[in-house]
Design an enzyme around this catalytic site. Structure first.
Site, mmCIF file in Angstrom:
data_model
loop_
_atom_site.group_PDB
_atom_site.id
_atom_site.type_symbol
_atom_site.label_atom_id
_atom_site.label_comp_id
_atom_site.label_asym_id
_atom_site.label_seq_id
_atom_site.Cartn_x
_atom_site.Cartn_y
_atom_site.Cartn_z
ATOM 1 N N HIS A 124 46.575 92.958 69.133
ATOM 2 C CA HIS A 124 46.855 94.397 69.003
ATOM 3 C C HIS A 124 48.354 94.607 68.968
ATOM 4 O O HIS A 124 49.007 94.541 70.006
ATOM 5 C CB HIS A 124 46.217 95.163 70.163
ATOM 6 C CG HIS A 124 46.497 96.628 70.109
ATOM 7 N ND1 HIS A 124 46.724 97.377 71.236
ATOM 8 C CD2 HIS A 124 46.631 97.471 69.062
ATOM 9 C CE1 HIS A 124 46.955 98.639 70.879
ATOM 10 N NE2 HIS A 124 46.901 98.713 69.551
ATOM 11 N N GLU A 148 49.249 92.949 72.557
ATOM 12 C CA GLU A 148 48.123 92.749 73.468
ATOM 13 C C GLU A 148 47.219 91.692 72.843
ATOM 14 O O GLU A 148 46.790 91.844 71.693
ATOM 15 C CB GLU A 148 47.340 94.055 73.657
ATOM 16 C CG GLU A 148 47.999 95.012 74.621
ATOM 17 C CD GLU A 148 47.171 96.286 74.820
ATOM 18 O OE1 GLU A 148 46.604 96.771 73.829
ATOM 19 O OE2 GLU A 148 47.096 96.801 75.951
ATOM 20 N N ASN A 195 46.473 101.569 75.897
ATOM 21 C CA ASN A 195 45.884 102.818 75.403
ATOM 22 C C ASN A 195 44.879 103.402 76.392
ATOM 23 O O ASN A 195 44.722 104.622 76.485
ATOM 24 C CB ASN A 195 45.231 102.601 74.039
ATOM 25 C CG ASN A 195 46.264 102.538 72.925
ATOM 26 O OD1 ASN A 195 47.431 102.905 73.137
ATOM 27 N ND2 ASN A 195 45.868 102.060 71.774
#
Ligand code: T1G
Length: 698
Positions: A426, A438, A476
């Site tokens: 990510h 990530e 997130n």
């Protein structure tokens, strides 16, 4: 003598070689050894002393691991004064990175030579302190006040050529540090060069220190060390050397005792510990010599750019020639940026955009790639189709990665016959600039595939954090919690603009609503619609006023209007008056009577929501340790570095007080504010989040 210092006589020259891997940090043994070596050289009648580092570098600073512990003698500033006061000619030969205390030792010698690739700097402000061994007094004397202020407040490393121009170095020579140092020392002896104590040089010219102090304080967004360092340099201009040294010591000691020093040192070691995972011990990553990227939109083009800049050939797949051409355009635009910033040469730009980048429209083009990462539309069905195609097209052993920011990686992996080869990578937009990566590990991802993800991250210059599979992974998911808290406060009486200002006052570069306008309000809108479609808990507070903004086509900066109205070019943004009209309508619809919020309460709630969700993320094993959350928020979400990250901040602020506040908020809303079990457990046991981190720096 200690084994950290090797003593050798070469004719009239005594050689003190620092041998304290990995960076020859000036720990106690090194300092004791250097002092003893100086004594011995003088006692034995040497005429000169040469100090150099073995291995990779000249000393790269004081030993940061000693910070926070009682200082031991000889204190570094006293050692520097001792070296400088020697009746012998003292020379230092620099290679690698002479930083902080390392450069301060070099500045206390009478002459300095370096290899062409050497770098020097006084980066202490990045650790929340300032050069505390005479750097703020000696650097201005050799380089002038302006250069000293620039180097010390920016913490930047300076190459040998620039250091020579600034007067920090006397010579640059090819060769091993010991050899060029011996040759230089002997030449100085032969020409009868005098001792040249920097401390005896005239005080540097003053500048407008008050103006500099204000400018640096403003730029630091609340970080104190660069501004305090200005005052230390000012002392070099206004006080005799000894008093200037005393003033430097006072200011250094003040900063050493600050929370900001704790936060910044924690950040330093956390970003080095985050890649150390027991599950990776002894695991060999797969070889990645070329990568494939699927999707040439902003993310895909950014990922392709990052790989190209790291020297990896890229095959980028788009579905049509038109889309392929657009993708090439985005990548060339990114590379032009790197060219303009001096990161690459024109020749390298041509090669990267030419032979190293292949754009294709058929999956067959990916058959040779060692790793393929998709950055296609965030829809689970689309992703599953892509992975089924990859399963059929890619060679055995190829790593199949998804750039998804929240979708279920286990479901994606199940769309292939090789779930062990599937991983999440990510990236954060712009992917060729943001350092955070990530690495999302699905249930069946093989350990060597995880190791491959970390190896790729290192190669791309990323700070990689391991994440488990959940909605939003680490960053997130936590963002969603503190963003929701902000929305609840808006409904209850605050305004987005007040919240942004309070959050900026805490040290963030932007508040949450400014960030939303920058990223695009359509992203949050899609997420809210997705979560509603999946079914919201009836106790969850669903906030809808922002949907009205999106329905009107206001997506933030890209449409010129969102929470703020954006003037042409870079001109400032003004709050959008329509926002509070929409908020008022929703408050009325929900029967909410708005109340006052102080900035203090706004921040308290905002941080409590962040820490509470972070504690859940660690408690559930989505993040391996609290430091993994800190590194994620520091490198992906603009968390002020001098506060160390949300977990470090919470430890310093006090977990018991935070839990008490959360329990208070839970009396209003026991769904959103249910305390994280891990937080309750730590408070009950009188422990801190830091107790769960592997020992820093080990
Ligand atoms: N003290 C202790 N350990 C250090 C260290 C230091 N100064 N610098 C690096 N390490 C460890 C690091 O934790 C890692 O350990 C290993 O060395 C390799 O580092 C009085 C008070 C030198 C540019 O701020 O900038 O002097 O993880 O992974 O990428 O004024 O390290 O392997 O166990 O970063 O090649 C001022 C900080 C101190 C320099 C090399 N000096 N270090 O980068 O390797 S304060 C600094 C760096 C001071 C005086 C004051 C970088 C590097 P491990 P690495 P790298």
């Amino acid at each position: 003598m200690t084994e950290a210092i090797r003593y050798e006589r070469v004719g009239d020259i005594a050689v003190l070689a620092v041998d304290n891997p990995p960076v020859n940090a000036l720990g106690r043994d090194v300092r004791v050894g250097l002092a003893a070596g100086m004594d011995r050289a003088e006692a034995e009648g040497a005429r000169a002393v040469l100090i150099h580092g073995t291995g990779r570098t000249f000393p790269a600073g004081a030993d940061i691991r000693e910070f926070g512990k009682p200082p031991t003698e000889p204190f570094l500033p006293d050692l520097c004064n001792r070296i400088e006061a020697s009746p012998l000619l003292v020379v230092s030969a620099i290679h690698g990175t002479a930083l902080g205390g390392g450069l301060e030792v070099a500045l206390s010698t009478h002459y300095r030579i370096a290899t062409p690739s050497a770098k020097v700097g006084l980066p202490e402000v990045n650790l929340g302190i300032l050069p505390g061994a005479g750097g703020t007094q000696r650097l201005p004397r050799v380089a002038g006040s302006e250069a000293a202020l620039d180097l010390i407040t920016s913490a930047r490393h300076v190459g040998a050529e620039e250091a020579l121009k600034l007067g920090i170095l006397d010579r640059i020579a090819e060769g091993e540090a010991r050899e060029i140092g011996l040759a230089h020392a002997q030449a100085l002896l032969d020409e009868g060069a005098p001792r040249r104590p920097v401390g005896e040089m005239p005080a540097p010219e003053p500048v407008d220190f008050d103006a500099r102090y204000d400018a640096v304080l403003k730029k630091g967004r609340g970080q104190l060390s660069p501004a305090v360092a200005v005052r230390a340099v000012q002392a070099a201009c206004e006080l005799p050397f000894e008093q200037g040294m005393a003033r430097e010591r006072e200011l250094f000691t003040e900063l050493m005792q600050s929370d900001q020093r704790q936060g910044l040192i924690h950040a330093f070691f956390a970003e080095r510990a985050v890649g150390k995972l027991p599950e990776l011990d002894g695991v060999t990553p797969r070889e990645v010599a070329s990568i494939g990227v699927i999707g040439g939109g902003t993310m895909g083009a950014g990922i392709a750019t990052a790989a190209l800049l790291a020297g990896l050939p890229v095959t980028l797949l788009e579905m049509t020639d038109k889309a392929a051409a657009a993708a090439r355009g985005r990548i060339e635009h990114n590379l032009e940026g790197a060219l303009k910033r001096g990161k690459i040469s024109k020749a390298r730009f041509e090669r990267l955009a030419g032979q190293d980048l292949r754009i294709a429209t058929s999956y067959a083009a990916l058959s040779g790639s060692d790793l393929v990462i998709e950055a296609v539309f965030e829809d689970i069905e689309v992703k599953k189709q892509v992975f089924a195609q990859l399963d059929a097209s890619c060679k055995p052993g190829a790593v199949l990665a998804s750039n998804t920011s929240y979708l279920d990686l286990n479901e994606i992996a199940a769309a292939t016959s090789r779930p062990q080869d599937v991983i999440g990578l990510h990236f954060f937009s712009p992917a060729h600039v943001m350092k955070l990566l990530e690495i999302v590990v699905a249930d069946r991802t093989a350990p060597e595939v995880v190791a491959t993800g970390f190896a790729l991250g290192k190669r791309l210059g990323k700070v990689s954090v391991r994440a488990g599979v959940c909605d939003g992974f680490i960053g997130n998911r936590i963002l969603a919690a503190y963003r929701a808290c902000a929305e609840h406060m808006v409904l209850d009486g605050a305004t987005p603009f007040q919240i942004d200002a309070a959050v900026r006052g805490f040290g963030f570069a932007m508040g949450p609503y400014e960030v939303s306008d920058l990223a695009g309000l359509d992203i949050g809108w899609a997420s809210r619609k997705r979560k509603r479609a999946a079914g919201l808990d009836p106790k969850a507070r669903d906030v809808t006023y922002a949907d009205r903004l999106c329905e009107a086509g206001h997506f933030g900066r890209k449409t010129g209007k969102g929470y703020y109205i954006y003037g042409p070019g870079k001109s400032g943004a003004e709050p959008n008056p329509e926002v509070m009209e929409l908020v008022a309508a929703e408050r009325a619809e929900k029967g909410i009577t708005p109340r006052e919020f102080t900035d203090q309460e706004i921040l308290r709630r905002y941080m409590a929501a962040m820490v509470n969700e972070a504690a859940r993320v660690v408690g559930e094993g989505i993040a391996r340790r609290p430091l993994d959350v800190d590194v994620t928020l520091l490198h992906g979400y603009g968390f002020p570095r001098y506060r160390g990250g949300p977990m470090k901040w919470a430890d310093m602020d006090g977990l018991d007080g935070l839990l008490e506040d959360i329990r208070g908020y839970a009396r209003e809303d026991d769904f959103f504010w249910s305390p994280a079990p891990l937080l309750e457990e730590l408070v009950a046991e009188g422990r801190k989040f830091d107790d769960l981190n592997t020992p820093a720096g080990d």
